[in-house]
Design a protein around this motif. Structure first.
Motif, PDB file in Angstrom:
ATOM      1  N   TYR A 563       1.146  -1.011   0.111  1.00 50.52           N
ATOM      2  CA  TYR A 563      -0.562   0.220  -0.348  1.00 50.52           C
ATOM      3  C   TYR A 563       1.018   1.474  -0.062  1.00 50.52           C
ATOM      4  O   TYR A 563       2.053   1.473   0.064  1.00 50.52           O
ATOM      5  CB  TYR A 563      -1.161  -0.219   1.420  1.00 50.52           C
ATOM      6  CG  TYR A 563      -2.282  -0.872   0.829  1.00 50.52           C
ATOM      7  CD1 TYR A 563      -3.187  -0.567   0.080  1.00 50.52           C
ATOM      8  CD2 TYR A 563      -2.283  -2.149   1.620  1.00 50.52           C
ATOM      9  CE1 TYR A 563      -4.148  -1.627   0.356  1.00 50.52           C
ATOM     10  CE2 TYR A 563      -2.961  -2.946   1.630  1.00 50.52           C
ATOM     11  CZ  TYR A 563      -4.151  -3.180   1.078  1.00 50.52           C
ATOM     12  OH  TYR A 563      -4.957  -3.816   0.915  1.00 50.52           O
ATOM     13  N   THR A 564       0.484   2.191  -0.152  1.00 50.86           N
ATOM     14  CA  THR A 564       0.712   3.301  -0.769  1.00 50.86           C
ATOM     15  C   THR A 564      -0.073   4.344  -0.651  1.00 50.86           C
ATOM     16  O   THR A 564      -1.258   4.398  -1.282  1.00 50.86           O
ATOM     17  CB  THR A 564       2.169   4.083  -1.836  1.00 50.86           C
ATOM     18  OG1 THR A 564       3.106   2.615  -1.858  1.00 50.86           O
ATOM     19  CG2 THR A 564       2.563   5.331  -2.116  1.00 50.86           C
ATOM     20  N   LEU A 574      -5.528   6.167  -2.871  1.00 42.85           N
ATOM     21  CA  LEU A 574      -4.640   5.021  -2.672  1.00 42.85           C
ATOM     22  C   LEU A 574      -3.992   3.709  -3.691  1.00 42.85           C
ATOM     23  O   LEU A 574      -5.067   3.744  -4.265  1.00 42.85           O
ATOM     24  CB  LEU A 574      -5.901   4.683  -1.096  1.00 42.85           C
ATOM     25  CG  LEU A 574      -5.340   2.739  -1.035  1.00 42.85           C
ATOM     26  CD1 LEU A 574      -4.381   2.911   0.487  1.00 42.85           C
ATOM     27  CD2 LEU A 574      -6.763   1.604  -0.569  1.00 42.85           C
ATOM     28  N   LEU A 575      -2.539   4.000  -3.870  1.00 43.75           N
ATOM     29  CA  LEU A 575      -2.042   2.504  -4.712  1.00 43.75           C
ATOM     30  C   LEU A 575      -1.880   1.345  -3.566  1.00 43.75           C
ATOM     31  O   LEU A 575      -1.588   1.458  -2.403  1.00 43.75           O
ATOM     32  CB  LEU A 575      -1.089   3.658  -5.062  1.00 43.75           C
ATOM     33  CG  LEU A 575      -0.831   4.352  -5.888  1.00 43.75           C
ATOM     34  CD1 LEU A 575       0.730   5.710  -5.748  1.00 43.75           C
ATOM     35  CD2 LEU A 575      -1.931   4.696  -6.414  1.00 43.75           C
ATOM     36  N   LYS A 576      -2.360   0.718  -4.651  1.00 39.44           N
ATOM     37  CA  LYS A 576      -1.848  -0.628  -3.852  1.00 39.44           C
ATOM     38  C   LYS A 576      -0.943  -1.321  -5.262  1.00 39.44           C
ATOM     39  O   LYS A 576      -1.446  -1.742  -6.697  1.00 39.44           O
ATOM     40  CB  LYS A 576      -3.248  -1.755  -3.830  1.00 39.44           C
ATOM     41  CG  LYS A 576      -2.716  -3.170  -3.083  1.00 39.44           C
ATOM     42  CD  LYS A 576      -4.402  -4.552  -2.309  1.00 39.44           C
ATOM     43  CE  LYS A 576      -3.979  -5.173  -2.354  1.00 39.44           C
ATOM     44  NZ  LYS A 576      -2.362  -5.045  -1.672  1.00 39.44           N
ATOM     45  N   ASP A 577      -0.004  -1.857  -4.590  1.00 44.06           N
ATOM     46  CA  ASP A 577       1.297  -2.838  -6.058  1.00 44.06           C
ATOM     47  C   ASP A 577       1.059  -1.907  -6.933  1.00 44.06           C
ATOM     48  O   ASP A 577       1.195  -2.349  -8.330  1.00 44.06           O
ATOM     49  CB  ASP A 577       0.132  -4.255  -6.607  1.00 44.06           C
ATOM     50  CG  ASP A 577       0.078  -4.839  -5.282  1.00 44.06           C
ATOM     51  OD1 ASP A 577       1.222  -4.471  -3.995  1.00 44.06           O
ATOM     52  OD2 ASP A 577      -1.003  -5.744  -4.875  1.00 44.06           O
ATOM     53  N   GLN A 578       1.459  -0.780  -7.153  1.00 52.07           N
ATOM     54  CA  GLN A 578       1.561   0.557  -8.118  1.00 52.07           C
ATOM     55  C   GLN A 578       0.653   0.419  -9.065  1.00 52.07           C
ATOM     56  O   GLN A 578       0.706   1.226  -9.953  1.00 52.07           O
ATOM     57  CB  GLN A 578       3.125  -0.137  -8.801  1.00 52.07           C
ATOM     58  CG  GLN A 578       4.141  -0.114  -7.970  1.00 52.07           C
ATOM     59  CD  GLN A 578       5.379  -0.776  -9.102  1.00 52.07           C
ATOM     60  OE1 GLN A 578       5.853  -0.275  -9.942  1.00 52.07           O
ATOM     61  NE2 GLN A 578       6.034  -1.030  -8.051  1.00 52.07           N
ATOM     62  N   ARG A 579      -0.546   0.850  -8.576  1.00 52.40           N
ATOM     63  CA  ARG A 579      -2.029   1.162  -9.374  1.00 52.40           C
ATOM     64  C   ARG A 579      -2.796   1.689  -8.037  1.00 52.40           C
ATOM     65  O   ARG A 579      -2.564   1.590  -7.118  1.00 52.40           O
ATOM     66  CB  ARG A 579      -2.674  -0.265  -9.374  1.00 52.40           C
ATOM     67  CG  ARG A 579      -1.491  -1.467 -11.157  1.00 52.40           C
ATOM     68  CD  ARG A 579      -2.233  -2.643 -11.196  1.00 52.40           C
ATOM     69  NE  ARG A 579      -1.500  -3.229 -11.800  1.00 52.40           N
ATOM     70  CZ  ARG A 579      -2.037  -3.097 -13.802  1.00 52.40           C
ATOM     71  NH1 ARG A 579      -2.459  -1.888 -14.000  1.00 52.40           N
ATOM     72  NH2 ARG A 579      -0.960  -3.472 -14.445  1.00 52.40           N
ATOM     73  N   LYS A 580      -3.119   2.811  -8.769  1.00 51.66           N
ATOM     74  CA  LYS A 580      -4.844   3.667  -8.240  1.00 51.66           C
ATOM     75  C   LYS A 580      -5.539   2.521  -7.706  1.00 51.66           C
ATOM     76  O   LYS A 580      -6.065   2.479  -9.422  1.00 51.66           O
ATOM     77  CB  LYS A 580      -4.389   4.713  -9.036  1.00 51.66           C
ATOM     78  CG  LYS A 580      -5.784   5.641  -8.125  1.00 51.66           C
ATOM     79  CD  LYS A 580      -5.957   7.028  -9.352  1.00 51.66           C
ATOM     80  CE  LYS A 580      -6.540   7.886  -8.879  1.00 51.66           C
ATOM     81  NZ  LYS A 580      -7.304   8.669  -9.379  1.00 51.66           N
ATOM     82  N   CYS A 581      -6.493   2.426  -6.501  1.00 53.26           N
ATOM     83  CA  CYS A 581      -7.631   1.846  -6.455  1.00 53.26           C
ATOM     84  C   CYS A 581      -8.454   2.324  -5.753  1.00 53.26           C
ATOM     85  O   CYS A 581      -9.529   1.990  -6.254  1.00 53.26           O
ATOM     86  CB  CYS A 581      -6.892   0.627  -5.288  1.00 53.26           C
ATOM     87  SG  CYS A 581      -5.897   1.301  -4.162  1.00 53.26           S
ATOM     88  N   ALA A 595       0.972   9.792   6.733  1.00 54.24           N
ATOM     89  CA  ALA A 595       1.596   8.359   7.339  1.00 54.24           C
ATOM     90  C   ALA A 595       0.679   7.692   8.104  1.00 54.24           C
ATOM     91  O   ALA A 595      -0.555   7.610   8.224  1.00 54.24           O
ATOM     92  CB  ALA A 595       2.561   8.955   9.246  1.00 54.24           C
ATOM     93  N   VAL A 596       1.701   6.445   7.409  1.00 60.37           N
ATOM     94  CA  VAL A 596       0.546   5.105   7.712  1.00 60.37           C
ATOM     95  C   VAL A 596       1.210   4.254   9.257  1.00 60.37           C
ATOM     96  O   VAL A 596       2.576   4.125   9.424  1.00 60.37           O
ATOM     97  CB  VAL A 596       0.474   4.201   6.283  1.00 60.37           C
ATOM     98  CG1 VAL A 596       0.292   3.220   7.141  1.00 60.37           C
ATOM     99  CG2 VAL A 596       0.483   5.458   5.447  1.00 60.37           C
TER     100      VAL A 596
END
Length: 881
Positions: A563-564, A574-581, A595-596
């Motif tokens: 996650y990013t 929110l990105l997951k595995d370099q994809r915008k989700c 911050a996460v």
């Protein structure tokens, strides 16, 4: 315990601390004037520099050396357990012993009548204690337990079409150049060894060593010339002059280091020559009608001086006193550089027309033109003679540097630096066996005479301001990754200083934030509206690792599971595995930072409205938890501790607030100290300390459990902080408030209601008191529960002192004497505040003096009180403020 913090900071050097007194230079106008000018220069610095400074601190080592501990400003003699070389004031006696030592009464006080002259005098003599308190709060005596470990210097600040002057040490050990408000000195054999001078208030253009090697003269865009010492780390200012109002472009010394020539963009004049120690003129720089770009002085008698100007001419002077002799009009365009050979027999002029002319050093007669009609295909910006005066190194905008044999008028070597526009050569230096050239990219090239096609080494770094950084261990080594205003990302070996940049084409605009994810990828966001994932093993930009966003990102944070979370202008993505989700558009406030939590389940987003909002990651969505944490102002940065136990939030109101995660994000503590907007935070790996950097050019290292225990690092406005390594456990030692109740007649009950941990009573009485009450008091008292008050005998007399080891906070408390309450808003003399109930204020013989002493912790229960021994029995107050 040794903890290191890596700081990108702005504009200035970082040599303030235990070994430095800034502003301590002596000038002709007096020490006070120099200090004022130095302070003015520090206050006026605003531009962020392009270097990295590593600070190392050793709290235990400081204690071993006898230095004051973090946050303490007491002189060494005031430390607990060390005694005192003399009493703090007449009649006060030495400081109390530490908690582990028994307290014994001592007959050091003398009785005073409240209205006597002696009492009034004694009260006046007590004022230095309050001055001591103020001095302590100003941190004037503290020896800061940190030292500069390494400075990763910036590159020269260059401008297309403008020559860059590189100065050399007469001893051949160092070279120097300028960037922003800094003068940067680097070891020529090992450029990782660097020193930085930052006392200029404006951008520095040129700096030159005196031929003696003991001083450096540096000039800035405002026309200020500063002459400062090179033999000490403090770089004390020797003299400061303003020869003309305008940019200083070049400086030259005579061989005896007594005269200085300065030229540039003056209004009424373009140059001046004067004595270095008095400023008295030793000639006039005339003969030009436009800006003078370059100046040099023959390094042997008879002295000669030559200048080059934008009026396409060079001028020749004889002296001293230096007088205009004639004009040289051989060039067709700007004369960028003029230099005498070391032996003084010849001088050379280089111009934007691509030509280099050689002249006789004594008469100024033309000798030859190097290379015939043209020496380079582009403008020539810099030239430098070999130490033996037989060869000349030139740097040109045609992306080449050349070595010329002046005696036979031929090219010896041609160094082709590349085909990119950034490969234009704007500066050069020939020092001993080292040949250096400066590219438009700012890179410093070590030229190889035996292999002209490839430099021996290329010194890289940043030439624009650093905006963010992160640290990471890769292959057993610790690396620092830094991103700058121009989109450039550099990585540094934290031990050796060796550095390089990623291969390929990366960001094209400012890098706003970066971090390393669980897969060993550097995740960075930029004002070019992209998020990049760069493999730290390959260190190569990849076209596949780029996520294009709809709006400009400001900040990002990564969590486990790929996650990013990216905060953009008016949007949370929110990105997951370099994809915008998932994205939250128009969240109702302007998000600034994110911050996460290390556990990956919680996201904290700080807003410009001064609130922190908590979100949960549920699969591929973000859910607002409805939890609102209030900061003291617009949130500028926030960070979870590495163990996830705390969330630190800094804001534009100069406050850091720490929230306890386990207690439902309740406020744990508030940290004050900065005098300007705080912009960045970083936690130490031990989770006990964190650092904050602000626009007040300060970095504070805080102790989580004790807001008053802090280390102050002075530099320039930091933009980002990161922590790399830590060993051992923090052991700051005793640090907290110390209270001394002085001359309180024991004729009634005495109690303090204050949140306290431990109390140490040191009862010191006069010999006139009855022997029945001469008894020692315990060394440590546990105040976990109140004790009923029992007034002393009416026959008790004498003067008493009480030392309290208490908490380092400034909460209000009350003093109860004979049933009358006295109120103090802060830890200061009782009686200065307004009493909550009617009653007289304390008379001089009942004054309460306070100093800091001991160590305490926060978060204690409210049922803890402190009390004093009055007469032969203990008396306690049971009320809580």
């Amino acid at each position: 315990m040794r903890s290191r913090f890596y700081v990108t900071s702005g504009g200035g050097a970082h040599w303030a601390g235990p070994c430095r007194e800034r502003g301590g230079a002596r000038t002709r106008r007096g020490r006070g004037a120099a200090a004022a000018r130095s302070a003015q220069a520090r206050l006026s610095r605003s531009r962020r520099a392009e270097r990295l400074t590593i600070y190392g601190q050793s709290w235990g080592a400081s204690r071993a050396r006898g230095a004051a501990l973090p946050g303490s400003a007491r002189p060494q003699r005031l430390r607990a357990g060390q005694g005192a070389s003399r009493p703090l004031r007449p009649g006060l006696g030495p400081p109390p012993p530490p908690l582990s030592a028994p307290c014994t009464p001592g007959a050091v006080f003398r009785p005073l009548s409240p209205g006597s002259a002696s009492a009034r005098s004694d009260s006046r003599r007590a004022r230095p204690l309050q001055a001591l308190w103020r001095a302590r709060r100003g941190n004037k005596w503290a020896r800061m337990p940190y030292e500069i470990k390494k400075v990763f210097a910036s590159l020269p600040q260059v401008e297309r079409g403008v020559s860059k002057i590189v100065g050399g040490d007469p001893k051949g050990n160092n070279f120097l150049y300028t960037n922003g408000k800094c003068v940067i000195l680097r070891n020529i054999d090992n450029p990782a060894i660097a020193d930085i001078y930052t006392e200029h208030a404006h951008q520095v253009v040129v700096a030159k060593y005196a031929p003696s090697g003991f001083y450096i003269a540096s000039g800035d865009v405002s026309g200020k010339l500063r002459i400062w010492d090179t033999t000490q780390k403090e770089h004390l200012l020797k003299y400061e002059y303003q020869p003309f109002a305008g940019k200083i472009k070049d400086i030259a010394w005579t061989e005896d280091s007594k005269r200085i020539a300065v030229v540039g963009e003056g209004r009424e004049k373009f140059g001046a020559v004067f004595l270095w120690d008095s400023g008295s003129s030793v000639g006039e720089i005339t003969g030009h009608n436009k800006v003078i770009n370059s100046v040099d002085i023959k390094q042997s008698r008879p002295y000669r001086l030559v200048t080059g100007s934008d009026d396409n001419c060079a001028a020749f002077f004889e002296g001293p006193p230096f007088k205009f002799k004639f004009t040289i009009s051989d060039h067709g365009r700007f004369v960028n550089c003029v230099r005498f050979s070391p032996d003084g027999n010849r001088f050379a002029t280089a111009s934007a027309d691509g030509q280099i002319f050689i002249y006789d050093g004594k008469t100024g007669e033309k000798v030859c033109a190097l290379g015939g009609s043209k020496a380079h295909d582009g403008g020539i910006y810099a030239i430098s003679w070999s130490p033996d005066s037989t060869h000349l190194l030139s740097a040109s905008g045609d992306k080449t540097s050349k070595i010329w044999d002046v005696n036979v008028n031929s090219v010896v070597n041609t160094f082709t630096m590349g085909s990119n526009v950034l490969d234009q050569q704007l500066g050069c230096l020939w020092q001993k066996d080292h040949l250096l050239s400066i590219s438009l990219s700012g890179y410093i090239n070590y030229l190889d005479k035996n292999n002209p096609s490839k430099p021996l080494r290329v010194i890289k770094g940043h030439s624009k301001s650093i905006q963010c950084l992160t640290v990471h261990k890769n292959g057993g080594k610790s690396y620092i990754y830094s991103g700058s205003h121009d989109g450039h990302i550099n990585y540094w070996d934290s031990e050796t200083g060796e550095n390089d940049s990623f291969a390929g084409k990366g960001h094209t605009n400012q890098v706003s934030r970066m971090t390393v994810d669980e897969h060993g990828q550097l995740v960075s966001c930029s004002m070019d509206d992209t998020v990049r994932y760069t493999n730290l093993t390959l260190r190569d930009y990849s076209g596949q690792g780029v996520v294009k966003l709809d709006v400009q990102p400001k900040c990002l944070a990564v969590g486990p599971g790929g996650y990013t979370v990216v905060v953009c202008i008016g949007q949370i993505v929110l990105l997951k595995d370099q994809r915008k989700c998932f994205s939250i558009d128009n969240p109702g406030y302007e998000p600034e930072v994110v911050a996460v939590h290390p556990g990956g389940e919680t996201v904290a987003v700080g807003g410009a409205d001064g609130n922190v909002r908590l979100y949960s990651i549920l699969g591929t969505t973000l859910k607002d938890e409805g939890k609102l944490l209030e900061a003291k102002g617009p949130v500028t940065d926030l960070a979870f501790s590495h163990d996830g136990a705390f969330l630190a939030v800094c804001d534009a109101s100069k406050v850091v607030t720490v929230f306890s995660v386990a207690d439902g994000y309740s406020e744990n503590n508030v940290f004050y100290g900065h005098h300007a907007k705080i912009v960045c935070l970083a936690w130490s790996p031990d989770n006990e300390h964190f650092a904050s950097g602000g626009m007040d050019m300060m970095v504070y290292v805080w102790t989580l459990s004790d807001p008053e225990t802090r280390v102050k690092i002075q530099g320039d406005a930091p933009t980002h902080l990161g922590s790399l390594s830590s060993s051992g456990e923090a052991s700051p030692g005793p640090e907290g408030p110390f209270c001394a109740f002085r001359e309180v007649a024991p004729s009634g009950g005495l109690a303090i209601q204050q949140t306290s941990l431990l109390v140490q009573a040191d009862m010191q009485r006069t010999p006139v008191c009855p022997a029945s009450i001469q008894q020692p008091c315990p060394s440590r008292v546990d105040l976990s529960s109140p004790v009923p008050m029992s007034p002393p005998s009416t026959t008790s007399c004498g003067l008493w002192s009480l030392s309290i080891q208490s908490l380092p906070h400034r909460e209000p408390f009350m003093l109860n004497i004979n049933g009358i309450l006295y109120y103090s808003k802060k830890l200061c003399r009782v009686g200065e505040g307004s009493p909550p109930v009617s009653g007289p204020t304390l008379t001089p013989h009942q004054e309460l003096f306070l100093r800091w002493w001991g160590k305490g912790t926060s978060g204690l229960s409210s049922g803890v009180q402190a009390g004093a021994l009055l007469g032969s029995e203990w008396g306690w107050g049971a009320e809580q403020t």
